[in-house]
Enzyme design. Structure first.
Site, short mmCIF file in Angstrom:
data_model
loop_
_atom_site.label_atom_id
_atom_site.label_comp_id
_atom_site.label_asym_id
_atom_site.label_seq_id
_atom_site.Cartn_x
_atom_site.Cartn_y
_atom_site.Cartn_z
N TRP A 39 0.67 -1.28 0.02
CA TRP A 39 0.32 -0.05 0.07
C TRP A 39 0.70 1.37 -0.02
O TRP A 39 1.30 1.14 0.61
CB TRP A 39 -1.06 -0.09 1.01
CG TRP A 39 -1.68 1.25 1.48
CD1 TRP A 39 -1.19 2.69 2.00
CD2 TRP A 39 -2.95 1.72 1.49
NE1 TRP A 39 -2.01 3.40 2.33
CE2 TRP A 39 -2.93 3.17 1.70
CE3 TRP A 39 -3.38 1.71 0.68
CZ2 TRP A 39 -3.96 4.04 1.40
CZ3 TRP A 39 -5.20 2.07 0.22
CH2 TRP A 39 -5.12 3.06 1.28
N ASP B 43 0.45 8.87 0.63
CA ASP B 43 0.33 10.37 1.12
C ASP B 43 2.04 10.40 0.87
O ASP B 43 3.21 9.44 1.08
CB ASP B 43 0.85 11.24 2.56
CG ASP B 43 -0.56 11.15 2.47
OD1 ASP B 43 -1.76 10.99 2.78
OD2 ASP B 43 -0.68 11.79 3.79
N GLN C 112 4.63 7.06 2.43
CA GLN C 112 3.41 6.51 3.55
C GLN C 112 3.30 4.82 2.96
O GLN C 112 2.89 5.09 1.56
CB GLN C 112 2.62 7.26 3.85
CG GLN C 112 2.30 8.17 4.99
CD GLN C 112 2.85 7.44 6.28
OE1 GLN C 112 2.09 8.24 7.11
NE2 GLN C 112 3.71 8.08 6.40
N TRP D 99 -4.70 -0.42 3.95
CA TRP D 99 -3.67 0.76 4.42
C TRP D 99 -3.25 0.26 5.71
O TRP D 99 -4.66 -0.87 6.23
CB TRP D 99 -4.36 1.68 4.64
CG TRP D 99 -3.57 2.78 6.00
CD1 TRP D 99 -3.51 4.48 5.44
CD2 TRP D 99 -4.17 2.70 7.40
NE1 TRP D 99 -2.91 4.54 6.65
CE2 TRP D 99 -3.33 3.49 7.61
CE3 TRP D 99 -5.27 2.02 8.49
CZ2 TRP D 99 -3.05 4.39 9.13
CZ3 TRP D 99 -4.39 2.37 9.23
CH2 TRP D 99 -3.74 3.40 10.23
N GLU E 182 -5.69 18.15 6.71
CA GLU E 182 -4.45 16.99 6.79
C GLU E 182 -3.82 17.15 5.61
O GLU E 182 -3.59 18.51 5.24
CB GLU E 182 -5.24 15.33 5.69
CG GLU E 182 -6.05 15.11 7.15
CD GLU E 182 -6.40 12.76 6.55
OE1 GLU E 182 -5.60 12.54 7.54
OE2 GLU E 182 -6.50 12.81 5.83
N TRP F 151 -9.70 8.90 -0.01
CA TRP F 151 -10.36 8.31 2.02
C TRP F 151 -11.72 7.92 2.05
O TRP F 151 -12.95 8.39 0.84
CB TRP F 151 -9.84 9.31 2.50
CG TRP F 151 -8.46 9.24 3.41
CD1 TRP F 151 -7.66 10.65 3.44
CD2 TRP F 151 -7.35 7.94 3.88
NE1 TRP F 151 -6.54 10.59 3.25
CE2 TRP F 151 -6.39 8.51 3.66
CE3 TRP F 151 -7.54 6.89 3.98
CZ2 TRP F 151 -4.87 8.63 4.49
CZ3 TRP F 151 -6.48 6.30 3.72
CH2 TRP F 151 -5.40 6.93 3.45
#
Length: 493
Positions: free
Chosen positions: A41, A44, A60, A68, A221, A296
C-alpha cells in the site's frame, strides 16, 4: 530509542517487498509512468526535497499488503523527476510513541541542516486512551539511513486540540528561524497551527495560522505553506468537506504574529483522486507539488480502494506539477516540463472539424499517452463537445465540455465496471479559445484546462482492450486547433 528494533523491522519489510515485487510488477493495472510502490500500500507523499544532487520522495506505505495498515516510510530518489530508484525504507515503527498497528510513522516533511537530512513525522500510538499523535524527528547523515531523535516526541497536541487529529508537520526555514505548520482539529473544525524554532529540536507554539469557520471540514490534513511571489499559499486536504480533496488559500502573512490573512480560495484539482499534496523547491527555483492519486473512505465513490489490491499493491502519485501564481491571485498547476523527456511517436494535426459523428483520435497506444489541443471558441457553435477516452468493450470515460452551461464534467461511471462518480467544475467559455492537456496512464486520467487552473484527476481501472479515443460535437460543430499527441515511455519495470 530502539535502533535495533527499527533496523529489524525495516529489514523484515524489505524482505516482504523483495519477495513480492516481481509478481506485482506484472499486474494488469500497473502504471507506466506514474510513481507507485514496488508492492503493498502507498498513500501520502512525504519529505520531498532536493538533497545531495537528487530529488528525494518518501511516502506512506504498508509493505505487507495492498491495504492501509501500520505506517512505514518508503523512499525513492530521482535525477529527472520521471525515472525513480527505490531505496530501503526510511522509517518503521519501533518506539513507544509510534509502535501501534493502526498507527506508526505518519506523514511529514524534510529539511537539510548542516549537511544532514532531517525528517519530521507524526508518531501515532495508543496507550489505552485512543489514538494519540505527536511530532517527531529522525536524522540521516547520508540521506538513506535514519535514526530517530532521542528527545522524541518533540511535542504533543496543545490544549483544546484533539490528540487523534494533530498531524503532518511541514517544516521550512525563514531568515534565521525554522517554522512548522501542523494540521489539526478543534471543536470539530479544521485548522493549521504554526510553530517556530531556533534549532529544529525545541519548538514553541506561535499561533493558529488559519482555521475553518465551518466551510472547510473538521480536520485539515497535510498542510503546506510557502511564499510564491509576494504572496503566501496555504494548501491542505479538508476532511469532512464533501468532494473537496485539496484546496489552496492565497494571501498575506506576518511572521511576527504567525497569522495568515487569505483573500482567495480555490481547488487544486476538481477530480476525485488528488489528495495530500506536498511541495518542494527545485534547484532552479520552481515550486513543485506531488499528490496521492486516491481518496479516503469518507468519499464513498469506489466499491473499495480499486482492484489493484488484488494484484498486491495500491496507490500511486499524480503527475508532478509546478505551482504558478496568476495575476489574479489564483494558482495554476502545470505538469513539470521533465515529462517531455518520455514522449515518443509524435502525431500532429493542425485543424480538426468536429461534428456529431464520432471522430477517432490518435494518441500513442490509446492507453499511455499525452494529448494537447485548443478548442477554437470563436469558430465553435456547438452546445457541447464530448471527448471519450479509454473506450472499448462498451466501456468509456467521458470528458464533457458543456459550452452552453459553462461546465466541465468527467464521467467515469462507465469507465471500468468499478469506479463511479462525475467530477465537475465551472468552464470558462468567455475567452477566444480553451486549452486542453491530458495525461492518460493504465489506471488514471488527468485533464487540465483553462491554463492549468481547472484540473480533473480521476482513477479508472481500464484494461488494454480499452484503447480507443473519439470526439463529437452536439448542437453544432466544433473546431480543434493544433492537436498534438504522444505515446509515453515506460518508466517502471
Amino acid at each position: 530509542m530502539n535502533k535495533i528494533l527499527m533496523k529489524q523491522r525495516i529489514e523484515n519489510a524489505q524482505k516482504e517487498i523483495d519477495s513480492k515485487k516481481m509478481t506485482v510488477q506484472n499486474g494488469k493495472m500497473r502504471q507506466h509512468y506514474h510513481f507507485m510502490p514496488q508492492s503493498g500500500w502507498m498513500n501520502d507523499p512525504n519529505g520531498l526535497i532536493f538533497f545531495n544532487g537528487q530529488y528525494h520522495v518518501f511516502y506512506q506505505t504498508n509493505p505487507y499488503n495492498g491495504f492501509w495498515d501500520c505506517m512505514h516510510w518508503g523512499h525513492a530518489v530521482s535525477k529527472d523527476l520521471v525515472h525513480w530508484e527505490y531505496l530501503p525504507l526510511a522509517l518503521a515503527p519501533s518506539e513507544e510513541y509510534d509502535d501501534y498497528q493502526k498507527g506508526g510513522c505518519f506523514s511529514g516533511s524534510a529539511i537539510e541542516h548542516e549537511g544532514k537530512l532531517y525528517v519530521f513525522y507524526t508518531a501515532t500510538a495508543n496507550h489505552g486512551n485512543g489514538s494519540e499523535q505527536s511530532q517527531c524527528l529522525a536524522i540521516s547523515e547520508d540521506g538513506i539511513n535514519f535514526e530517530k531523535y532521542d528527545g522524541n516526541p518533540l511535542f504533543d497536541a496543545p490544549e483544546g486540540i484533539q490528540p487523534d487529529s494533530f498531524r503532518d508537520p511541514k517544516v521550512w526555514k525563514h531568515e534565521n528561524k525554522y517554522y512548522m505548520v501542523v494540521g489539526a482539529s478543534r471543536n470539530n473544525r479544521g485548522l493549521a497551527l504554526i510553530y517556530e524554532s531556533e534549532d529544529l529540536y525545541h519548538w514553541n507554539f506561535l499561533n493558529v495560522l488559519a482555521e475553518s469557520r465551518g466551510e472547510w471540514g473538521f480536520m485539515w490534513e497535510c498542510p503546506d505553506f510557502y511564499q510564491l511571489g509576494d504572496k503566501y499559499v496555504l494548501t491542505f486536504s479538508p476532511m469532512g468537506s464533501g468532494d473537496h480533496t485539496s484546496v489552496y488559500l492565497t494571501g498575506d502573512f506576518d511572521y511576527k504574529t504567525g497569522k495568515f490573512d487569505w483573500h482567495i480560495s480555490g481547488e487544486m484539482d476538481w477530480g476525485f483522486d488528488f489528495y495530500a499534496p506536498q511541495s518542494m523547491v527545485a534547484p532552479d527555483g520552481r515550486r513543485m507539488i506531488v499528490a496521492w492519486a486516491n481518496e479516503w473512505e469518507w468519499m464513498p465513490l469506489f466499491k473499495d480502494w480499486g482492484p489493484t489490491y488484488q494484484e498486491g499493491w495500491c496507490g500511486f502519485f499524480n503527475v508532478i506539477r509546478e505551482v504558478r501564481m496568476c495575476n489574479d491571485g489564483t494558482l495554476a498547476f502545470v505538469p513539470v516540463e521533465e515529462m517531455e523527456k518520455i514522449r515518443e511517436n509524435k502525431f500532429m494535426q493542425r485543424e480538426i472539424q468536429v461534428t456529431e459523428t464520432p471522430q477517432q483520435l490518435k494518441a500513442g497506444d490509446g492507453i499511455s499517452f499525452e494529448m494537447k489541443f485548443t478548442l477554437d471558441l470563436e469558430e465553435t457553435d456547438a452546445d457541447r463537445v464530448e471527448l471519450k477516452l479509454r473506450c472499448g468493450k462498451e466501456k468509456e470515460t467521458r470528458c464533457i465540455f458543456d459550452l452552453k452551461n459553462g461546465e466541465l464534467l468527467v464521467d467515469r461511471s462507465c469507465a471500468d465496471g468499478w469506479s463511479v462518480g462525475t467530477s465537475r467544475s465551472v468552464l470558462k467559455v468567455s475567452e477566444k479559445s480553451l486549452d486542453v492537456h491530458i495525461f492518460s496512464d493504465q489506471s488514471s486520467l488527468e485533464i487540465f484546462t483553462d491554463q492549468y487552473r481547472n484540473n480533473h484527476s480521476n482513477n479508472i481501472f481500464a484494461g488494454n482492450d480499452q484503447d480507443a479515443i473519439s470526439i463529437s460535437a452536439f448542437g453544432g460543430r466544433a473546431v480543434i486547433r493544433d492537436y498534438e499527441a504522444y505515446g509515453l515511455q515506460e518508466c517502471f519495470n
